[in-house]
Design a protein around this motif. Sequence first.
Motif, PDB file in Angstrom:
ATOM      1  N   MET A   1      50.974  41.627  42.287  1.00  0.00           N
ATOM      2  CA  MET A   1      51.628  42.804  42.867  1.00  0.00           C
ATOM      3  C   MET A   1      53.142  42.744  42.684  1.00  0.00           C
ATOM      4  SD  MET A   1      49.098  44.680  44.129  1.00  0.00           S
ATOM      5  CE  MET A   1      49.766  45.757  45.368  1.00  0.00           C
ATOM      6  N   LYS A   2      53.733  41.566  42.843  1.00  0.00           N
ATOM      7  CA  LYS A   2      55.175  41.405  42.663  1.00  0.00           C
ATOM      8  C   LYS A   2      55.597  41.683  41.224  1.00  0.00           C
ATOM      9  CE  LYS A   2      56.098  38.168  46.384  1.00  0.00           C
ATOM     10  NZ  LYS A   2      56.515  36.809  46.743  1.00  0.00           N
ATOM     11  N   ASN A   3      54.662  41.523  40.285  1.00  0.00           N
ATOM     12  CA  ASN A   3      54.938  41.781  38.879  1.00  0.00           C
ATOM     13  C   ASN A   3      54.492  43.184  38.448  1.00  0.00           C
ATOM     14  OD1 ASN A   3      56.069  39.267  37.479  1.00  0.00           O
ATOM     15  ND2 ASN A   3      54.466  38.443  38.785  1.00  0.00           N
ATOM     16  N   GLY A   4      54.247  44.055  39.414  1.00  0.00           N
ATOM     17  CA  GLY A   4      53.925  45.448  39.130  1.00  0.00           C
ATOM     18  C   GLY A   4      52.503  45.703  38.671  1.00  0.00           C
ATOM     19  N   ILE A   5      51.588  44.777  38.946  1.00  0.00           N
ATOM     20  CA  ILE A   5      50.196  44.928  38.541  1.00  0.00           C
ATOM     21  C   ILE A   5      49.352  45.250  39.764  1.00  0.00           C
ATOM     22  CG2 ILE A   5      48.204  43.715  37.567  1.00  0.00           C
ATOM     23  CD1 ILE A   5      50.248  42.086  35.920  1.00  0.00           C
ATOM     24  N   GLU A   6      48.584  46.337  39.663  1.00  0.00           N
ATOM     25  CA  GLU A   6      47.701  46.709  40.766  1.00  0.00           C
ATOM     26  C   GLU A   6      46.541  45.718  40.820  1.00  0.00           C
ATOM     27  OE1 GLU A   6      46.792  50.949  41.314  1.00  0.00           O
ATOM     28  OE2 GLU A   6      47.987  51.205  39.488  1.00  0.00           O
TER      29      GLU A   6
ATOM     30  N   MET B   1      36.071  34.960  46.650  1.00  0.00           N
ATOM     31  CA  MET B   1      36.677  36.283  46.541  1.00  0.00           C
ATOM     32  C   MET B   1      36.800  36.628  45.061  1.00  0.00           C
ATOM     33  SD  MET B   1      37.438  37.106  49.725  1.00  0.00           S
ATOM     34  CE  MET B   1      38.647  38.403  49.621  1.00  0.00           C
ATOM     35  N   ASP B   2      36.467  37.859  44.703  1.00  0.00           N
ATOM     36  CA  ASP B   2      36.657  38.334  43.349  1.00  0.00           C
ATOM     37  C   ASP B   2      37.997  39.052  43.285  1.00  0.00           C
ATOM     38  OD1 ASP B   2      34.209  37.405  42.427  1.00  0.00           O
ATOM     39  OD2 ASP B   2      33.178  39.262  42.946  1.00  0.00           O
ATOM     40  N   LEU B   3      38.791  38.722  42.275  1.00  0.00           N
ATOM     41  CA  LEU B   3      40.096  39.344  42.063  1.00  0.00           C
ATOM     42  C   LEU B   3      39.955  40.358  40.936  1.00  0.00           C
ATOM     43  CD1 LEU B   3      43.161  39.470  42.643  1.00  0.00           C
ATOM     44  CD2 LEU B   3      43.431  37.591  41.013  1.00  0.00           C
ATOM     45  N   TYR B   4      40.314  41.616  41.216  1.00  0.00           N
ATOM     46  CA  TYR B   4      40.230  42.704  40.251  1.00  0.00           C
ATOM     47  C   TYR B   4      41.622  43.242  39.952  1.00  0.00           C
ATOM     48  CZ  TYR B   4      35.203  43.051  41.108  1.00  0.00           C
ATOM     49  OH  TYR B   4      33.863  42.800  41.204  1.00  0.00           O
ATOM     50  N   VAL B   5      41.805  43.698  38.715  1.00  0.00           N
ATOM     51  CA  VAL B   5      43.042  44.370  38.313  1.00  0.00           C
ATOM     52  C   VAL B   5      42.668  45.660  37.595  1.00  0.00           C
ATOM     53  CG1 VAL B   5      44.414  42.262  38.137  1.00  0.00           C
ATOM     54  CG2 VAL B   5      43.202  43.094  36.130  1.00  0.00           C
ATOM     55  N   LYS B   6      43.610  46.578  37.500  1.00  0.00           N
ATOM     56  CA  LYS B   6      43.382  47.808  36.752  1.00  0.00           C
ATOM     57  C   LYS B   6      43.090  47.446  35.301  1.00  0.00           C
ATOM     58  CE  LYS B   6      44.010  51.482  39.320  1.00  0.00           C
ATOM     59  NZ  LYS B   6      43.024  52.539  39.398  1.00  0.00           N
ATOM     60  N   GLU B   7      42.174  48.148  34.677  1.00  0.00           N
ATOM     61  CA  GLU B   7      41.737  47.814  33.323  1.00  0.00           C
ATOM     62  C   GLU B   7      42.889  47.720  32.328  1.00  0.00           C
ATOM     63  OE1 GLU B   7      38.588  50.367  32.036  1.00  0.00           O
ATOM     64  OE2 GLU B   7      37.132  49.375  33.329  1.00  0.00           O
ATOM     65  N   GLY B   8      43.833  48.612  32.365  1.00  0.00           N
ATOM     66  CA  GLY B   8      44.944  48.604  31.428  1.00  0.00           C
ATOM     67  C   GLY B   8      45.927  47.465  31.641  1.00  0.00           C
ATOM     68  N   GLN B   9      45.816  46.767  32.759  1.00  0.00           N
ATOM     69  CA  GLN B   9      46.738  45.684  33.088  1.00  0.00           C
ATOM     70  C   GLN B   9      46.078  44.309  32.999  1.00  0.00           C
ATOM     71  OE1 GLN B   9      47.753  47.145  37.021  1.00  0.00           O
ATOM     72  NE2 GLN B   9      49.648  48.011  36.229  1.00  0.00           N
ATOM     73  N   TYR B  10      44.853  44.256  32.492  1.00  0.00           N
ATOM     74  CA  TYR B  10      44.080  43.013  32.462  1.00  0.00           C
ATOM     75  C   TYR B  10      44.750  41.924  31.632  1.00  0.00           C
ATOM     76  CZ  TYR B  10      40.212  39.786  31.857  1.00  0.00           C
ATOM     77  OH  TYR B  10      39.432  38.659  31.833  1.00  0.00           O
ATOM     78  N   GLU B  11      45.210  42.261  30.439  1.00  0.00           N
ATOM     79  CA  GLU B  11      45.783  41.234  29.555  1.00  0.00           C
ATOM     80  C   GLU B  11      47.049  40.623  30.135  1.00  0.00           C
ATOM     81  OE1 GLU B  11      46.013  42.062  25.381  1.00  0.00           O
ATOM     82  OE2 GLU B  11      44.166  43.239  25.465  1.00  0.00           O
TER      83      GLU B  11
END
Length: 69
Positions: free
Chosen positions: A24-29, A47-57
């Motif tokens: 989150m601090k690096n601007g990733i949802e 716990m499973d950690l998820y990110v927005k698909e476009g921010q995965y890499e």
Amino acid sequence: MQGWKKIMTIRDQYKAEVKRLQLMKNGIEAMLMSKPKETVQVAMNGMDLYVKEGQYEIASILLFENEED
């Protein structure tokens, strides 16, 4: 979950929250979801950690480049 991609499962809830905040601090949802108990009968709960698909890499680079575990 449409538009979200699971990046990792973390057993320790505190560590999971730290990684979510790092993203989150690096601007990733990012968001955390508890694993359903039915699917975790043998393994420890996590716990499973998820990110927005476009921010995965970029999220993968941030998390695994700084991996201290």
